[in-house]
Design a protein around this motif. Structure first.
Motif, PDB file in Angstrom:
ATOM      1  N   GLN A 130       0.904  -1.256   0.221  1.00  0.00           N
ATOM      2  CA  GLN A 130      -0.042   0.107   0.012  1.00  0.00           C
ATOM      3  C   GLN A 130       1.056   1.288  -0.220  1.00  0.00           C
ATOM      4  OE1 GLN A 130      -2.842  -0.237   3.189  1.00  0.00           O
ATOM      5  NE2 GLN A 130      -3.760  -1.529   1.928  1.00  0.00           N
ATOM      6  N   ARG A 131       0.507   2.136  -0.880  1.00  0.00           N
ATOM      7  CA  ARG A 131       1.430   3.371  -1.027  1.00  0.00           C
ATOM      8  C   ARG A 131       1.444   4.444   0.190  1.00  0.00           C
ATOM      9  NH1 ARG A 131       3.864   5.836  -5.373  1.00  0.00           N
ATOM     10  NH2 ARG A 131       3.790   8.198  -5.632  1.00  0.00           N
ATOM     11  N   THR A 132       0.062   4.274   0.776  1.00  0.00           N
ATOM     12  CA  THR A 132      -0.274   5.033   2.000  1.00  0.00           C
ATOM     13  C   THR A 132       0.605   4.507   3.000  1.00  0.00           C
ATOM     14  OG1 THR A 132      -2.021   3.303   2.614  1.00  0.00           O
ATOM     15  CG2 THR A 132      -2.560   5.349   1.310  1.00  0.00           C
ATOM     16  N   ASN A 133       1.281   3.322   3.342  1.00  0.00           N
ATOM     17  CA  ASN A 133       2.327   2.922   4.125  1.00  0.00           C
ATOM     18  C   ASN A 133       3.841   3.492   3.761  1.00  0.00           C
ATOM     19  OD1 ASN A 133      -0.013   1.887   5.510  1.00  0.00           O
ATOM     20  ND2 ASN A 133       0.334  -0.079   4.797  1.00  0.00           N
ATOM     21  N   THR A 134       4.009   3.999   2.904  1.00  0.00           N
ATOM     22  CA  THR A 134       5.543   4.405   2.540  1.00  0.00           C
ATOM     23  C   THR A 134       5.895   5.627   3.226  1.00  0.00           C
ATOM     24  OG1 THR A 134       5.395   3.320   0.474  1.00  0.00           O
ATOM     25  CG2 THR A 134       7.061   4.623   0.701  1.00  0.00           C
ATOM     26  N   TYR A 135       6.837   5.609   4.049  1.00  0.00           N
ATOM     27  CA  TYR A 135       7.071   6.654   5.088  1.00  0.00           C
ATOM     28  C   TYR A 135       8.766   7.044   4.773  1.00  0.00           C
ATOM     29  CZ  TYR A 135       2.737   6.622   7.362  1.00  0.00           C
ATOM     30  OH  TYR A 135       1.643   6.899   7.417  1.00  0.00           O
ATOM     31  N   TYR A 136       9.116   8.262   4.785  1.00  0.00           N
ATOM     32  CA  TYR A 136      10.345   8.682   4.603  1.00  0.00           C
ATOM     33  C   TYR A 136      10.782   9.228   6.204  1.00  0.00           C
ATOM     34  CZ  TYR A 136       9.985   8.676  -0.384  1.00  0.00           C
ATOM     35  OH  TYR A 136       9.645   8.375  -1.581  1.00  0.00           O
ATOM     36  N   ASN A 137      11.935   8.686   6.711  1.00  0.00           N
ATOM     37  CA  ASN A 137      12.480   9.342   7.978  1.00  0.00           C
ATOM     38  C   ASN A 137      13.891   9.756   7.742  1.00  0.00           C
ATOM     39  OD1 ASN A 137      12.932   9.471  10.703  1.00  0.00           O
ATOM     40  ND2 ASN A 137      13.554   7.415  10.996  1.00  0.00           N
ATOM     41  N   ILE A 138      13.865  11.036   7.955  1.00  0.00           N
ATOM     42  CA  ILE A 138      15.246  11.681   7.821  1.00  0.00           C
ATOM     43  C   ILE A 138      16.425  11.376   8.847  1.00  0.00           C
ATOM     44  CG2 ILE A 138      16.329  13.963   7.175  1.00  0.00           C
ATOM     45  CD1 ILE A 138      14.090  12.898   5.334  1.00  0.00           C
ATOM     46  N   THR A 139      17.392  10.682   8.294  1.00  0.00           N
ATOM     47  CA  THR A 139      18.383  10.283   9.403  1.00  0.00           C
ATOM     48  C   THR A 139      19.529  11.228   9.516  1.00  0.00           C
ATOM     49  OG1 THR A 139      19.454   8.966   7.758  1.00  0.00           O
ATOM     50  CG2 THR A 139      17.772   7.797   9.020  1.00  0.00           C
ATOM     51  N   SER A 140      19.918  12.152   8.493  1.00  0.00           N
ATOM     52  CA  SER A 140      20.905  13.004   8.504  1.00  0.00           C
ATOM     53  C   SER A 140      20.503  14.284   7.692  1.00  0.00           C
ATOM     54  CB  SER A 140      22.180  12.293   7.914  1.00  0.00           C
ATOM     55  OG  SER A 140      23.101  13.145   7.771  1.00  0.00           O
ATOM     56  N   GLY A 141      20.932  15.602   8.084  1.00  0.00           N
ATOM     57  CA  GLY A 141      20.562  16.703   7.444  1.00  0.00           C
ATOM     58  C   GLY A 141      19.115  17.267   7.401  1.00  0.00           C
ATOM     59  N   PRO A 142      18.784  18.037   6.795  1.00  0.00           N
ATOM     60  CA  PRO A 142      19.687  19.178   5.777  1.00  0.00           C
ATOM     61  C   PRO A 142      20.441  20.023   6.860  1.00  0.00           C
ATOM     62  CG  PRO A 142      17.417  19.743   5.603  1.00  0.00           C
ATOM     63  CD  PRO A 142      17.621  18.582   6.509  1.00  0.00           C
ATOM     64  N   ASN A 143      21.649  20.355   6.505  1.00  0.00           N
ATOM     65  CA  ASN A 143      22.378  21.333   7.449  1.00  0.00           C
ATOM     66  C   ASN A 143      22.360  22.855   7.367  1.00  0.00           C
ATOM     67  OD1 ASN A 143      23.924  18.989   8.486  1.00  0.00           O
ATOM     68  ND2 ASN A 143      25.010  18.909   6.657  1.00  0.00           N
ATOM     69  N   GLY A 144      21.894  23.136   6.173  1.00  0.00           N
ATOM     70  CA  GLY A 144      21.623  24.600   5.701  1.00  0.00           C
ATOM     71  C   GLY A 144      20.193  24.846   5.622  1.00  0.00           C
ATOM     72  N   GLY A 145      19.254  24.115   6.092  1.00  0.00           N
ATOM     73  CA  GLY A 145      17.916  24.332   6.389  1.00  0.00           C
ATOM     74  C   GLY A 145      17.226  23.395   6.811  1.00  0.00           C
ATOM     75  N   ARG A 146      15.935  23.252   6.719  1.00  0.00           N
ATOM     76  CA  ARG A 146      15.110  22.343   7.409  1.00  0.00           C
ATOM     77  C   ARG A 146      13.786  21.606   6.516  1.00  0.00           C
ATOM     78  NH1 ARG A 146      13.540  27.275   9.775  1.00  0.00           N
ATOM     79  NH2 ARG A 146      11.568  27.743   9.391  1.00  0.00           N
ATOM     80  N   LEU A 147      13.260  20.777   6.767  1.00  0.00           N
ATOM     81  CA  LEU A 147      12.231  20.375   6.069  1.00  0.00           C
ATOM     82  C   LEU A 147      10.959  20.226   6.863  1.00  0.00           C
ATOM     83  CD1 LEU A 147      13.830  16.868   4.935  1.00  0.00           C
ATOM     84  CD2 LEU A 147      13.269  18.985   3.563  1.00  0.00           C
TER      85      LEU A 147
END
Length: 185
Positions: free
Chosen positions: A74-91
């Motif tokens: 299921q596409r709804t179960n796909t997640y991105y966990n940011i493990t490093s960075g960004p260093n010059g900004g934020r998400l």
């Protein structure tokens, strides 16, 4: 009407079976035996393009064009966990800082990169992509600031002030009012 079968996982890829009975309560019921072959869950990063931000602006939308995953789950179960960075900004997700978001958030253009250190020409971050038991670690994503003045093209210094056409760089292009207007300086 339809019947949907969800495999609960449980770490097993064994086939599943069930019997189905159809009856209108007037005629003899019909029985059917169903066998479901369970395929392993797959997850692949299919789109990983550079995220561009125009010099003088502070944000860029991140979409499924930049970060797109495909799965047989299921596409709804796909997640991105940011493990490093960004260093010059934020998400940010829907206006709030976030280190995790879904593929659906990317599809709906709800994720943005906000540049906080304006002196940097590029940035990056690393993410782990997860869909239940399928995991893709250490996926790198680049962010590049597009300058208003571009380097040499065919031996001529050019600039791109209207977003579409490169024009030869001339003295009147040294007027920084456009950049000042973008940065309120």
């Amino acid at each position: 009407n339809r019947i949907v079968y969800f495999h609960d996982g449980g770490g097993s890829l064994k086939p599943d079976n069930f019997r189905f009975r159809v009856s209108d309560l007037k005629h003899q019921p019909v029985y059917r035996h169903f066998r479901i072959i369970v395929s392993p869950l797959t997850l692949a990063l299919t789109n990983s393009s550079t995220i561009f931000i125009q010099q003088g602006t502070r944000m860029a939308y991140i979409t499924s064009y930049n970060m797109g995953s495909q799965t047989n789950g299921q596409r709804t179960n796909t997640y991105y966990n940011i493990t490093s960075g960004p260093n010059g900004g934020r998400l940010e997700l829907n206006g709030a800082p976030s280190s995790m978001f879904s593929q659906i958030n990317l599809d709906n253009e709800e994720v943005v990169y906000i540049q906080t250190i304006m002196a940097l020409a590029n940035d990056s971050f690393v993410a782990t992509i997860v869909n239940q038991d399928a995991v893709k670690k250490n996926q790198h994503f680049k962010i590049i600031v597009l300058p208003l003045v571009k380097p040499l093209i065919n031996g001529t210094l050019v600039c791109n002030l209207d977003g579409d056409n490169n024009v030869p760089f001339q003295q009147h292009h040294l007027d920084a009012s456009q950049l000042a207007g973008l940065t309120n300086s």
